[in-house]
Design an enzyme around this catalytic site. Structure first.
Site, PDB file in Angstrom:
ATOM      1  CB  CYS A   1      45.394  45.285  27.577  1.00  0.00           C
ATOM      2  SG  CYS A   1      45.219  45.874  29.228  1.00  0.00           S
TER       3      CYS A   1
ATOM      4  CG  HIS B   1      38.319  39.484  38.981  1.00  0.00           C
ATOM      5  ND1 HIS B   1      39.485  38.798  38.257  1.00  0.00           N
ATOM      6  CD2 HIS B   1      37.296  38.655  38.909  1.00  0.00           C
ATOM      7  CE1 HIS B   1      39.010  37.470  37.992  1.00  0.00           C
ATOM      8  NE2 HIS B   1      37.676  37.480  38.234  1.00  0.00           N
TER       9      HIS B   1
ATOM     10  CD  GLU C   1      43.410  37.484  29.994  1.00  0.00           C
ATOM     11  OE1 GLU C   1      43.322  38.366  30.529  1.00  0.00           O
ATOM     12  OE2 GLU C   1      44.286  37.641  29.159  1.00  0.00           O
TER      13      GLU C   1
ATOM     14  CB  SER D   1      38.180  45.853  37.789  1.00  0.00           C
ATOM     15  OG  SER D   1      39.232  45.232  38.720  1.00  0.00           O
TER      16      SER D   1
ATOM     17  CG  HIS E   1      37.642  38.106  33.622  1.00  0.00           C
ATOM     18  ND1 HIS E   1      36.585  37.924  34.447  1.00  0.00           N
ATOM     19  CD2 HIS E   1      38.719  38.923  34.000  1.00  0.00           C
ATOM     20  CE1 HIS E   1      36.789  39.003  35.339  1.00  0.00           C
ATOM     21  NE2 HIS E   1      38.337  39.441  35.285  1.00  0.00           N
TER      22      HIS E   1
ATOM     23  CB  THR F   1      45.019  41.029  28.821  1.00  0.00           C
ATOM     24  OG1 THR F   1      44.121  40.738  29.878  1.00  0.00           O
ATOM     25  CG2 THR F   1      44.595  40.575  27.601  1.00  0.00           C
TER      26      THR F   1
ATOM     27  CB  CYS G   1      40.636  49.264  31.612  1.00  0.00           C
ATOM     28  SG  CYS G   1      39.585  47.744  31.673  1.00  0.00           S
TER      29      CYS G   1
HETATM   30  S1  SF4 Z   1      42.347  43.193  28.582  1.00  0.00           S
HETATM   31 FE1  SF4 Z   1      42.769  44.989  29.580  1.00  0.00          FE
HETATM   32  S2  SF4 Z   1      41.434  46.610  28.480  1.00  0.00           S
HETATM   33 FE2  SF4 Z   1      40.412  44.604  28.431  1.00  0.00          FE
HETATM   34  S3  SF4 Z   1      39.374  44.562  30.360  1.00  0.00           S
HETATM   35 FE3  SF4 Z   1      41.305  43.526  30.775  1.00  0.00          FE
HETATM   36  S4  SF4 Z   1      42.615  45.229  31.562  1.00  0.00           S
HETATM   37 FE4  SF4 Z   1      40.570  46.029  30.687  1.00  0.00          FE
END
Ligand code: SF4
Length: 329
Positions: free
Chosen positions: A218, A64, A149, A290, A97, A188, A35
């Site tokens: 996300c 990760h 995160e 990832s 994260h 996310t 991503c």
């Molecule tokens: S929040 Fe979504 S776009 Fe951002 S690093 Fe994580 S998986 Fe990727």
């Protein structure tokens, strides 16, 4: 420099035709793999290496995926768990994260040059929960306690001001009165379906509940889950290429298991469990946000040693999100 391919490099259709092998139709989910946040974080480490020269320290896995970590190690990155492992004066990058503000404060106190490669979409959640806290609302985080995160997000409001839940069944036990002003935020990389069930339970429980202005889950998580949801029911088996400690990889595997009996979450081609693949038929392959495309290609190459593999890439949604490179001041 080691190669870490994005999924955009894969040709739409390919055939590997060894003789007299059973046929395997591979439905290759798209989007899959890297991503924008992962690309930005990897670029940040490489930019720090270019600016400072090796070594550059990285606190925790930058994303990760161990192939990513090993590739960056070969380029001069040193991964550490905590800042006390970083020699004074050295550069250090924080992972995608996100971290608690106290981590940046600690780095500054130690005289380290630090770069925060937090994904902008995680930063959005940080700002959101801080706003809710300023407005006097109880903050409910839908996510996996202990995930980096969530740890970072908690660091922006204080653990004593927030409640982490990961299932609808935990909602009733939240130690808050029904009319307590509350707000929720979502990890996310959470499951879209599971988050919805928890949000429904929260709406039923609280009379004054504020939702995120836009989904916290996300675009990359949403799109990868959407692509897999379309393909898994047509498949005899599913392979998710990703690490078992990657939240979004695990959510993809969880999703696939709801519709397909044979699901493997594997970090690389060497981990394929051949006994769980069909003698012939249809296999869906996807990859976590990832996971580099190299790992997906390696899995397809390995399949080609035992099957005649017909690969069809199935695009669920176009993805064009790109994040601005982290500026290393
Ligand atoms: S929040 Fe979504 S776009 Fe951002 S690093 Fe994580 S998986 Fe990727």
């Amino acid at each position: 420099m080691g190669e870490l391919q994005s999924s955009a490099d894969f040709s739409a259709t390919a055939t590997f035709p060894p003789v007299a092998r059973p046929r395997l139709r591979v439905l290759l989910a798209a989007p899959r793999g890297f991503c924008a946040g992962v690309v930005r974080a990897i670029d940040a480490v490489r930019d720090a290496l270019a600016k400072h020269g090796p070594p550059v320290y990285v606190r925790r896995p930058i994303v990760h995926n161990m192939d990513v970590v090993r590739t960056l190690e070969a380029e001069g990155a040193i991964f550490v768990e905590e800042l006390d492992e970083v020699p004074k004066g050295m550069p250090v990058v924080f992972s995608a994260h996100g971290v608690a503000p106290s981590v940046a404060g600690d780095a500054a106190a130690r005289g380290l040059t630090y770069y925060d490669a937090v994904c902008p979409l995680v930063s959005k959640v940080h700002r959101e929960v801080q706003r809710h806290q300023r407005n006097g609302r109880a903050v409910i985080l839908i996510g996996h306690d202990g995930h980096p995160e969530i740890e970072g997000t908690l660091g922006h409001v204080g653990r004593h001001n927030a409640y982490v839940i990961s299932s609808a069944s935990e909602v009733a036990a939240l130690p808050l009165p029904r009319d307590r002003p509350a707000a929720y935020a979502v990890q996310t990389t959470y499951s879209v379906d599971e988050a919805q069930a928890i949000v429904d339970a929260l709406r039923a429980r609280f009379t004054d509940l504020v939702a995120p202005t836009s989904s916290d889950i996300c675009y990359a998580t949403t799109n990868r889950q959407r692509a897999l949801r379309a393909l898994a029911p047509q498949s005899d088996a599913v392979i998710v290429v990703g690490e078992d400690f990657s939240s979004n990889a695990c959510r993809l595997a969880d999703l696939a298991r709801t519709v397909c009996p044979q699901v493997q979450l594997i970090a690389n081609a060497g981990a394929i469990d051949w006994s769980r693949l069909p003698p012939e038929g249809t296999l869906c392959i996807t990859a976590a946000a990832s996971t580099p495309e190299n790992s997906v290609r390696a899995v397809i190459d390995a399949l080609g040693t035992r099957y005649t593999v017909d690969v069809e890439e199935a695009l669920a949604v176009e993805e064009s999100t790109v994040f601005k490179r982290l500026q290393l001041a």
